[in-house]
Scaffold this active site. Structure first.
Site, PDB file in Angstrom:
ATOM      1  N   GLU A 278      -1.675  -8.973   2.778  1.00  0.00           N
ATOM      2  CA  GLU A 278      -1.188  -9.429   4.086  1.00  0.00           C
ATOM      3  C   GLU A 278      -2.253  -9.352   5.171  1.00  0.00           C
ATOM      4  OE1 GLU A 278      -1.402  -5.190   5.067  1.00  0.00           O
ATOM      5  OE2 GLU A 278      -1.290  -6.391   3.245  1.00  0.00           O
TER       6      GLU A 278
ATOM      7  N   CYS B 213       0.842  -1.200   0.000  1.00  0.00           N
ATOM      8  CA  CYS B 213       0.000   0.000   0.000  1.00  0.00           C
ATOM      9  C   CYS B 213       0.878   1.251   0.000  1.00  0.00           C
ATOM     10  CB  CYS B 213      -0.977  -0.029   1.171  1.00  0.00           C
ATOM     11  SG  CYS B 213      -2.370   1.119   0.963  1.00  0.00           S
TER      12      CYS B 213
ATOM     13  N   HIS C  18      -4.045  -4.973   0.126  1.00  0.00           N
ATOM     14  CA  HIS C  18      -3.572  -5.587   1.369  1.00  0.00           C
ATOM     15  C   HIS C  18      -3.700  -7.109   1.311  1.00  0.00           C
ATOM     16  CE1 HIS C  18      -2.752  -1.936   3.643  1.00  0.00           C
ATOM     17  NE2 HIS C  18      -3.796  -1.412   3.015  1.00  0.00           N
TER      18      HIS C  18
END
Length: 225
Positions: free
Chosen positions: A174, A87, A172
């Protein structure tokens, strides 16, 4: 091996990427970006992950350490050292490479949806058809010679690769669903301003979070390989 995770807000951490990194033998150390890394740390770390956050690449007049962060990333990329940006981290990487970051004309992209992935996307192939969490209001414009490898409507660059040593991801991958309420609280003002339906965001996270967890772990493992 050592991994420095450079964070901007505490709850935007490595999430589901942490376990695959530790399984590979990385010792993870978190450091806030407001305390700049030294040149030696940028050069010597086995892996640097630059995480997300609510500030913007173009906010260096308000947060002067952003300029130090971009300079450190540029140095590391010049040395072709393994670097991952998520990001805001991906946006900082793009600027360090000579690209730009501009406000997204379509407004903020917050919520769950799949990304389109090109045929030469490498580790991102694990995300084909998988809804991911988007949470940004800016668009990356890459420098000439570095192609986008994933996109959504209104966001032409969702990810990019630099050789075998660097990966930038706008979304995102993760994200750990267990951290959702921390994200909702920490970004409460932004969510209200953007008119995001929190009930839908919670429902979509419950629906898609586990699948993204598996795909995200496969992505990071493939990239490390």
């Amino acid at each position: 091996m050592n991994c420095i995770a450079l964070y901007h807000v505490g709850f935007e951490d490595l999430g589901t990427f942490a376990a695959p990194l530790e399984a590979r033998g990385y010792h993870i150390r978190y450091q806030h970006a407001g305390t700049p890394l030294t040149a030696a740390q940028w050069c010597q770390a086995d892996l640097v992950v630059v995480l997300g956050g609510p500030v913007g690449v173009n906010d260096a007049s308000l947060y002067p350490w952003l300029a130090d962060e971009i300079a450190g990333i540029k140095l590391r990329l010049q040395l072709k050292k393994p670097t991952l940006g998520v990001c805001l981290g991906a946006q900082l990487m793009a600027v360090a490479l000579g690209g730009e970051v501009q406000g997204r004309a379509a407004g903020k992209e917050i919520g769950w949806s799949p990304v389109e992935v090109c045929e030469y996307a490498g580790p991102l192939a694990h995300l084909r058809g998988v809804p991911v969490l988007h949470w940004h209001g800016d668009n990356i414009r890459l420098p000439e010679g570095i192609p986008s490898i994933a996109w959504t409507q209104g966001t032409p660059c969702q990810a990019f690769l630099v050789g075998d040593h660097a990966l930038g991801i706008q979304f995102h991958a993760e994200f750990d669903p267990a951290a959702l309420e921390q994200w909702l609280t920490g970004h409460a003002v932004e969510l209200q301003q953007a008119g995001v339906d929190l009930h839908r965001l919670r429902e979509d996270t419950q629906r898609h979070g586990a699948e993204l967890g598996l795909a995200g772990r496969a992505l990071i493992d493939a990239w490390l390989t």
